[in-house]
Write an enzyme that holds these catalytic residues in place. Structure first.
Site, PDB file in Angstrom:
ATOM      1  N   GLY A  81      36.151  53.950  42.528  1.00 51.83           N
ATOM      2  CA  GLY A  81      35.096  53.184  41.878  1.00 51.83           C
ATOM      3  C   GLY A  81      33.701  53.607  42.320  1.00 51.83           C
ATOM      4  O   GLY A  81      32.777  53.713  41.499  1.00 51.83           O
ATOM      5  N   THR A  82      33.531  53.852  43.605  1.00 47.27           N
ATOM      6  CA  THR A  82      32.222  54.217  44.132  1.00 47.27           C
ATOM      7  C   THR A  82      31.724  55.519  43.497  1.00 47.27           C
ATOM      8  O   THR A  82      30.585  55.601  43.032  1.00 47.27           O
ATOM      9  CB  THR A  82      32.300  54.376  45.670  1.00 47.27           C
ATOM     10  OG1 THR A  82      32.808  53.165  46.224  1.00 47.27           O
ATOM     11  CG2 THR A  82      30.945  54.696  46.267  1.00 47.27           C
ATOM     12  N   ASN A 158      32.972  41.309  42.093  1.00 46.66           N
ATOM     13  CA  ASN A 158      33.969  41.404  43.160  1.00 46.66           C
ATOM     14  C   ASN A 158      33.920  40.241  44.149  1.00 46.66           C
ATOM     15  O   ASN A 158      34.905  39.943  44.794  1.00 46.66           O
ATOM     16  CB  ASN A 158      33.817  42.729  43.915  1.00 46.66           C
ATOM     17  CG  ASN A 158      32.387  43.058  44.248  1.00 46.66           C
ATOM     18  OD1 ASN A 158      31.560  43.222  43.348  1.00 46.66           O
ATOM     19  ND2 ASN A 158      32.071  43.127  45.514  1.00 46.66           N
ATOM     20  N   GLN A 186      37.117  45.502  39.102  1.00 45.95           N
ATOM     21  CA  GLN A 186      37.819  44.240  39.375  1.00 45.95           C
ATOM     22  C   GLN A 186      38.552  43.691  38.151  1.00 45.95           C
ATOM     23  O   GLN A 186      39.552  42.996  38.297  1.00 45.95           O
ATOM     24  CB  GLN A 186      36.833  43.183  39.889  1.00 45.95           C
ATOM     25  CG  GLN A 186      36.338  43.416  41.306  1.00 45.95           C
ATOM     26  CD  GLN A 186      37.381  43.142  42.377  1.00 45.95           C
ATOM     27  OE1 GLN A 186      38.343  42.405  42.174  1.00 45.95           O
ATOM     28  NE2 GLN A 186      37.198  43.750  43.535  1.00 45.95           N
ATOM     29  N   ALA A 207      42.045  52.779  41.263  1.00 47.51           N
ATOM     30  CA  ALA A 207      43.485  52.496  41.309  1.00 47.51           C
ATOM     31  C   ALA A 207      43.864  51.467  42.372  1.00 47.51           C
ATOM     32  O   ALA A 207      44.781  50.682  42.176  1.00 47.51           O
ATOM     33  CB  ALA A 207      44.264  53.788  41.553  1.00 47.51           C
ATOM     34  N   HIS A 208      43.153  51.454  43.499  1.00 46.49           N
ATOM     35  CA  HIS A 208      43.654  50.642  44.620  1.00 46.49           C
ATOM     36  C   HIS A 208      43.408  49.150  44.465  1.00 46.49           C
ATOM     37  O   HIS A 208      43.853  48.357  45.288  1.00 46.49           O
ATOM     38  CB  HIS A 208      43.136  51.162  45.963  1.00 46.49           C
ATOM     39  CG  HIS A 208      41.711  50.842  46.296  1.00 46.49           C
ATOM     40  ND1 HIS A 208      41.369  49.808  47.133  1.00 46.49           N
ATOM     41  CD2 HIS A 208      40.549  51.420  45.931  1.00 46.49           C
ATOM     42  CE1 HIS A 208      40.059  49.781  47.273  1.00 46.49           C
ATOM     43  NE2 HIS A 208      39.526  50.743  46.554  1.00 46.49           N
ATOM     44  N   THR A 244      39.937  70.682  42.895  1.00 48.12           N
ATOM     45  CA  THR A 244      41.358  70.537  42.591  1.00 48.12           C
ATOM     46  C   THR A 244      41.740  69.066  42.511  1.00 48.12           C
ATOM     47  O   THR A 244      41.379  68.282  43.384  1.00 48.12           O
ATOM     48  CB  THR A 244      42.210  71.272  43.657  1.00 48.12           C
ATOM     49  OG1 THR A 244      41.783  72.633  43.686  1.00 48.12           O
ATOM     50  CG2 THR A 244      43.687  71.200  43.347  1.00 48.12           C
ATOM     51  N   CYS A 327      32.443  45.302  51.995  1.00 44.01           N
ATOM     52  CA  CYS A 327      31.412  46.188  52.536  1.00 44.01           C
ATOM     53  C   CYS A 327      30.430  45.399  53.386  1.00 44.01           C
ATOM     54  O   CYS A 327      29.777  45.940  54.254  1.00 44.01           O
ATOM     55  CB  CYS A 327      30.663  46.861  51.411  1.00 44.01           C
ATOM     56  SG  CYS A 327      31.731  47.328  50.076  1.00 44.01           S
TER      57      CYS A 327
HETATM   58  C1  LIG Z   1      36.217  48.030  45.053  1.00 44.40           C
HETATM   59  C2  LIG Z   1      35.098  48.115  44.105  1.00 44.40           C
HETATM   60  C3  LIG Z   1      34.371  49.307  43.938  1.00 44.40           C
HETATM   61  C4  LIG Z   1      34.634  50.521  44.783  1.00 44.40           C
HETATM   62  O1  LIG Z   1      35.804  51.173  44.416  1.00 44.40           O
HETATM   63  P1  LIG Z   1      36.455  52.230  45.436  1.00 44.40           P
HETATM   64  O2  LIG Z   1      37.584  52.795  44.661  1.00 44.40           O
HETATM   65  O3  LIG Z   1      36.868  51.460  46.635  1.00 44.40           O
HETATM   66  O4  LIG Z   1      35.393  53.237  45.736  1.00 44.40           O
HETATM   67  C5  LIG Z   1      33.372  49.331  43.005  1.00 44.40           C
HETATM   68  N1  LIG Z   1      33.080  48.255  42.263  1.00 44.40           N
HETATM   69  C6  LIG Z   1      33.752  47.098  42.384  1.00 44.40           C
HETATM   70  C7  LIG Z   1      33.397  45.957  41.513  1.00 44.40           C
HETATM   71  C8  LIG Z   1      34.770  46.992  43.314  1.00 44.40           C
HETATM   72  O5  LIG Z   1      35.420  45.832  43.448  1.00 44.40           O
END
Ligand SMILES: *Cc1c(COP(=O)(O)O)cnc(C)c1O
Length: 386
Positions: A81-82, A158, A186, A207-208, A244, A327
């Site tokens: 996401g970041t 989030n 989210q 994905a996580h 890659t 964070c």
């Molecule tokens: C967790 C989160 C991210 C960051 O995603 P990562 O895959 O951990 O880098 C970005 N935006 C929101 C709203 C999130 O909850």
């Protein structure tokens, strides 16, 4: 036998921090494994080792595209996401001059990117939110001008789980011919996303947060948007994210997307949790809209207690929660989201985010409702905040 040891072994473990990350589903882990030791080819290679992986990469891309009604070549795999947030915003404004519009409650991946770009000379407007956590659409319409390069407003928050009306924002932006990015990390899989119907140009996914592996995500990039890459030195991902591919991660991500999320079950547990806490513990308050929030989020303020103390006492009991966003968890600054909603310092400091997922059970919630009232009562007795 050491009685302490015995007790710790028997202690219930309850994970209510799924907004930070989720447990990988066994089926996801199983699907990923062969890509380490059996299908280890490089998708760019011409031989059979490569073409097998290239074929599977293509299928994974199609799976994710289909989930949000996009075309396969509009999905760019990233490290999460970041990175997707960074690529979306920097990739649009690169080489241009103008204005960025976002909100005060965005994830740091968007907020800090905007602050960085502000230092580089871009004008950034951080929109306020109301007491419930919603961006005011009238403010947005007023702010969009001919210099506006991009609007970035998240789907579900989030910290408080509040859902913004991204279909309406998409409509406004499309009408004004401004690029619209939404961080849907989210909300993905919990709320239906249709990039065409909602007029979305860029969508960040990870994905996580959906029982997939860490370190893999995607950015939906609408065809013909003219996004510029952050990295150079390859041709992968249509030249927009070179290097890659994290193939095992991508396979795991696609597998996670195929799984059922059980939104109704999660919502029922969440409502039991909210109802139980507000009923059993006096002077508590739910933060953010009651109705328009994602199925797994409950953010609650406990008057006259420090959120960090609650977190630690719950941790002693085997229950994992969070104060604000992950964070922020290591510093004691009040949440920027709650502050933007107009909560005072005291309310911000005593807030806890409970976030469930499909692995959460009724017993988990019952256990929390059993131990939490006592913890709050004791903390209030010794609280210097009174
Ligand atoms: C967790 C989160 C991210 C960051 O995603 P990562 O895959 O951990 O880098 C970005 N935006 C929101 C709203 C999130 O909850």
């Amino acid at each position: 036998m050491n009685p302490l040891k015995k007790r710790s072994r028997k202690m219930r473990k309850v994970y209510l921090d799924n907004g930070a990350t989720t447990r990988v589903d066994e089926r996801v882990a199983k699907a990923m494994l062969p890509y380490f030791t059996k299908y280890y080819g490089n998708a760019s290679s011409i031989h059979q080792f490569g073409s097998k992986v290239e074929e599977d990469l293509k299928k994974a891309r199609e799976t994710i595209a289909k989930e949000i009604n996009a075309e396969a070549d509009e999905i760019i795999f990233t490290s999460g996401g970041t990175e997707s947030d960074n690529l979306a915003i920097k990739g649009i404004v690169e080489g241009k001059k103008g204005k960025i519009i976002t909100s005060k409650i965005e994830h740091p991946a968007v907020l800090e990117t905007c602050k960085y770009l502000e230092k580089k000379g871009y004008e950034v407007k951080y929109l306020d939110v109301d007491r419930e956590g919603f961006v005011k659409l009238k403010d947005l319409e007023k702010e969009i001008d001919k210099n506006t390069l991009i609007v970035s407003i998240m789907h579900a928050n989030n910290e408080i789980g509040v859902i913004q009306d991204i279909a309406k924002i998409g409509e406004i932006c499309r009408k004004k011919k401004v690029v619209f990015h939404t961080d849907a990390v989210q909300s993905f899989k919990k709320i239906k996303i249709d990039v065409k119907k909602m007029n979305l140009d860029l969508v960040s996914l990870s994905a996580h947060k959906i029982n997939g592996p860490k370190g893999i995500g995607a950015l939906y990039v609408r065809e013909g948007l003219g996004l510029k890459p952050l990295f150079h030195g390859g041709h992968q991902e249509f030249g927009l994210r070179v290097g890659t591919e994290n193939i095992a991660g991508i396979i795991g991500f696609a597998e996670a997307v195929k799984l059922q999320m059980d939104v109704e079950k999660i919502k029922k547990l969440r409502d039991k949790l909210i109802g139980g806490i507000l009923k059993k513990i006096p002077n508590t308050k739910l933060n953010g809209s009651r109705e328009k929030r994602i199925c797994n989020n409950a953010n609650i303020s406990f008057e006259n207690v420090e959120g960090e103390s609650i977190l630690m006492h719950l941790d002693f009991k085997g229950i994992a929660v969070s104060t604000g966003s992950a964070c922020m968890a290591k510093d004691l600054k009040p949440s920027h989201v709650l502050t933007a909603m107009g909560l005072n310092m005291k309310e911000c400091h005593g807030s806890i985010r409970f976030s469930l997922d499909k692995f959460s059970t009724e017993e988990d919630v019952n256990y929390l409702l059993d131990v939490l009232p006592d913890i709050i009562k004791k903390l209030r007795e010794i609280s210097p905040l009174k």
